[in-house]
Design an enzyme around this catalytic site. Structure first.
Site, PDB file in Angstrom:
ATOM      1  N   GLN A   1       0.974  -1.126   0.010  1.00  0.00           N
ATOM      2  CA  GLN A   1       0.037   0.081   0.005  1.00  0.00           C
ATOM      3  C   GLN A   1       0.881   1.126  -0.084  1.00  0.00           C
ATOM      4  OE1 GLN A   1      -2.223   1.741   3.379  1.00  0.00           O
ATOM      5  NE2 GLN A   1      -4.179   1.335   2.040  1.00  0.00           N
TER       6      GLN A   1
ATOM      7  N   TYR B   1      -5.810  11.335   3.841  1.00  0.00           N
ATOM      8  CA  TYR B   1      -4.370  11.596   3.078  1.00  0.00           C
ATOM      9  C   TYR B   1      -4.543  12.201   1.885  1.00  0.00           C
ATOM     10  CZ  TYR B   1      -3.219   8.777   7.138  1.00  0.00           C
ATOM     11  OH  TYR B   1      -3.151   8.227   8.475  1.00  0.00           O
TER      12      TYR B   1
ATOM     13  N   ARG C   1      -8.114   2.342  -2.648  1.00  0.00           N
ATOM     14  CA  ARG C   1      -8.856   2.402  -1.450  1.00  0.00           C
ATOM     15  C   ARG C   1      -9.484   3.732  -1.299  1.00  0.00           C
ATOM     16  NH1 ARG C   1      -7.766   0.683   4.871  1.00  0.00           N
ATOM     17  NH2 ARG C   1      -9.830  -0.425   4.938  1.00  0.00           N
TER      18      ARG C   1
ATOM     19  N   GLY D   1      -8.620  -6.144   9.932  1.00  0.00           N
ATOM     20  CA  GLY D   1      -7.689  -5.396  10.437  1.00  0.00           C
ATOM     21  C   GLY D   1      -7.441  -5.877  11.755  1.00  0.00           C
ATOM     22  N   ARG D   2      -8.099  -5.142  12.842  1.00  0.00           N
ATOM     23  CA  ARG D   2      -7.939  -5.396  14.297  1.00  0.00           C
ATOM     24  C   ARG D   2      -7.841  -6.782  14.417  1.00  0.00           C
ATOM     25  NH1 ARG D   2     -11.874  -0.912  16.159  1.00  0.00           N
ATOM     26  NH2 ARG D   2     -12.956  -1.753  14.086  1.00  0.00           N
TER      27      ARG D   2
HETATM   28  C1  LIG Z   1      -3.149  -0.577  13.828  1.00  0.00           C
HETATM   29  C2  LIG Z   1      -3.585   0.012  12.493  1.00  0.00           C
HETATM   30  C3  LIG Z   1      -3.078   0.636  11.476  1.00  0.00           C
HETATM   31  C4  LIG Z   1      -3.747   0.952  10.331  1.00  0.00           C
HETATM   32  N1  LIG Z   1      -2.966   1.664   9.312  1.00  0.00           N
HETATM   33  C5  LIG Z   1      -3.797   1.837   8.279  1.00  0.00           C
HETATM   34  C6  LIG Z   1      -2.854   1.997   6.944  1.00  0.00           C
HETATM   35  O1  LIG Z   1      -1.631   1.907   6.996  1.00  0.00           O
HETATM   36  N2  LIG Z   1      -3.764   1.984   5.695  1.00  0.00           N
HETATM   37  C7  LIG Z   1      -4.971   1.978   5.694  1.00  0.00           C
HETATM   38  O2  LIG Z   1      -5.642   2.063   4.422  1.00  0.00           O
HETATM   39  N3  LIG Z   1      -5.643   1.598   6.861  1.00  0.00           N
HETATM   40  C8  LIG Z   1      -5.063   1.563   7.984  1.00  0.00           C
HETATM   41  N4  LIG Z   1      -5.708   1.197   9.222  1.00  0.00           N
HETATM   42  C9  LIG Z   1      -7.205   0.974   8.881  1.00  0.00           C
HETATM   43  C10 LIG Z   1      -7.623  -0.657   8.604  1.00  0.00           C
HETATM   44  O3  LIG Z   1      -6.942  -1.136   7.292  1.00  0.00           O
HETATM   45  C11 LIG Z   1      -9.140  -1.002   8.578  1.00  0.00           C
HETATM   46  O4  LIG Z   1      -9.666  -0.451   7.616  1.00  0.00           O
HETATM   47  C12 LIG Z   1      -9.692  -0.568  10.127  1.00  0.00           C
HETATM   48  O5  LIG Z   1      -8.933  -0.940  10.899  1.00  0.00           O
HETATM   49  C13 LIG Z   1     -11.063  -1.213   9.983  1.00  0.00           C
HETATM   50  O6  LIG Z   1     -11.015  -2.630   9.932  1.00  0.00           O
HETATM   51  P1  LIG Z   1     -11.274  -3.697  11.302  1.00  0.00           P
HETATM   52  O7  LIG Z   1     -12.323  -3.384  12.121  1.00  0.00           O
HETATM   53  O8  LIG Z   1     -11.158  -4.854  10.642  1.00  0.00           O
HETATM   54  O9  LIG Z   1      -9.907  -3.172  12.161  1.00  0.00           O
HETATM   55  C14 LIG Z   1      -5.154   0.771  10.206  1.00  0.00           C
HETATM   56  C15 LIG Z   1      -5.851   0.192  11.397  1.00  0.00           C
HETATM   57  C16 LIG Z   1      -5.057  -0.130  12.493  1.00  0.00           C
HETATM   58  C17 LIG Z   1      -5.955  -1.050  13.667  1.00  0.00           C
END
Ligand SMILES: Cc1cc2nc3c(=O)[nH]c(=O)nc-3n(C[C@H](O)[C@H](O)[C@H](O)COP(=O)(O)O)c2cc1C
Length: 374
Positions: A104, A176, A228, A320-321
């Site tokens: 990414q 961003y 995205r 993600g999480r």
């Molecule tokens: C620790 C962390 C770092 C993240 N960094 C990014 C990132 O670098 N790029 C991005 O598009 N989204 C980032 N996100 C968002 C996640 O990709 C995701 O969209 C968001 O956590 C919701 O999904 P989840 O409920 O499965 O966690 C980040 C999320 C977390 C938890």
């Protein structure tokens, strides 16, 4: 349950011929754990290794395409060839466990960290500060800076190809730079790069064109190029769902490998119109209308929840999480051990889960983000 779970585990295809072993994608997540010189760290490699086993595709933490775009302390860089050795190791680590590796990439724009960028001065579409206490007013980008940044995205795609990644994801979400050009809050330009929603799309579209051109020249048809986006902004003016529907209508015809939404809860209502609690995702999927594969995301923890998202029309599920808390999510589903899937994080889990220290510290110091037990 078993038959239904098969829906998650069935093979998928992108770009007409790239096989992906199942529907589960590791969502892009910043680790804050790169080396101080911008190279990928050992801790990051260990973190990715345990999470690349099982999932079909891993989208890495976002990397920055030029030094002025660095958004986080400990963010790894893909600005020039000197970063190739670490990028190669990252691609090898992910692919070695059987997942596709997607890099990414972004530019932080007005959300870059002044103390992490060479000039100390952020840049963006217009000189409008983010609505956050203490934010710097960015410098409006010149035509040359815009052209250079478009080229920088192409250059990072070239590096991704050289490093052995299967594709790149253009990070047009989460406030961003690409989103800043689409947004009427951060983009007040009156030239070709701003004004109507169509003109505000010009910068992201130019980045897509450049990345696709590089991909075609250097890698061929199999190289994946995803995009995205965030559907709405809360600011006024800000990106409305109507803006986004116009945007994804155009994106859906761009020949991208997939579209990936960025939302905290897949089923959430409008962030701008709180009286509208209907899931905005329905309108998004209706607009795409099957023209391009779609990755759903947002508070998906159990296989049942993931299946519901697939049934709504998404082709892929990004965790993600959940994949931070449960690196073995897919193998537990495969082995029918669904009740053993962890959906909380215990303070004693840090080392067994290979969570790098800086990421761990951000997680435990951000109340309400992860479900943490003692
Ligand atoms: C620790 C962390 C770092 C993240 N960094 C990014 C990132 O670098 N790029 C991005 O598009 N989204 C980032 N996100 C968002 C996640 O990709 C995701 O969209 C968001 O956590 C919701 O999904 P989840 O409920 O499965 O966690 C980040 C999320 C977390 C938890």
């Amino acid at each position: 349950m078993e038959l239904r779970v098969n829906k998650l585990l069935e093979k998928r295809i992108l770009n007409s011929k790239v096989n992906i072993k199942n529907a589960i994608v590791m969502a892009p997540m910043t680790t804050f754990a790169g080396n101080a010189d911008g190279t990928v760290s050992k801790e990051e490699l260990s973190y990715y290794k345990v999470r690349s086993k099982g999932v079909g595709m891993v989208i890495t933490a976002t990397t920055y395409v030029s030094p002025s775009g660095k958004g986080f302390k400990g963010q790894f860089s893909a600005c020039d060839d000197s970063f190739l050795p670490g990028l190669k190791k990252l691609a090898e680590t992910i692919k070695g466990e059987g997942a596709l590796a997607i890099l990414q990439m972004f530019h932080g724009g007005r959300m870059a960290r002044p103390d992490e960028i060479p000039s100390g001065q952020t840049i963006s579409a217009s000189a409008v500060a983010p609505v956050r206490p203490g934010s710097m007013i960015p410098k409006e980008m010149t035509e040359t800076e815009i052209e250079d940044t478009i080229k920088a995205f192409g250059n990072t795609a070239r590096l991704a190809i050289k490093a052995g990644f299967d594709g790149v994801e253009i990070h047009g979400a989460n406030t961003y730079l690409l989103q800043q050009f689409l947004s009427p809050h951060s983009n007040r330009r009156e030239d070709n790069w701003g004004g109507s929603v169509e003109k505000r799309m010009n910068f992201p579209m130019a980045v897509i064109e450049e990345v696709k051109k590089v991909a075609k020249e250097k890698a061929g048809e199999n190289f994946i190029v995803g995009y995205r986006f965030s559907p709405e902004e809360v600011e006024n003016p800000g990106i409305t769902l109507e803006d986004t529907l116009s945007f994804i209508d155009v994106l859906s015809n761009k020949g991208l490998s997939y579209l990936h939404v960025s939302i905290l809860d897949f089923w959430q209502g409008s962030m701008r119109d709180k009286t509208n609690t209907k899931p905005i995702i329905t309108k998004i999927l209706d607009k795409i209308n099957g023209r391009v594969p779609f990755i759903g995301v947002g508070s998906i923890h159990t296989p049942e929840e993931a299946i519901k998202v697939l049934e709504s029309g998404a082709q892929f599920i990004a965790l993600g999480r959940e994949i931070i808390m449960e690196p073995d999510w897919v193998s537990k589903v495969e082995m029918g051990k669904v009740s053993e899937i962890r959906t909380t994080l215990s303070k004693s889990d840090k080392d067994s889960l290979e969570i790098p220290e800086p990421l761990w510290n951000v997680i435990i110091n951000t109340p309400g983000w992860f479900p943490i037990t003692e």
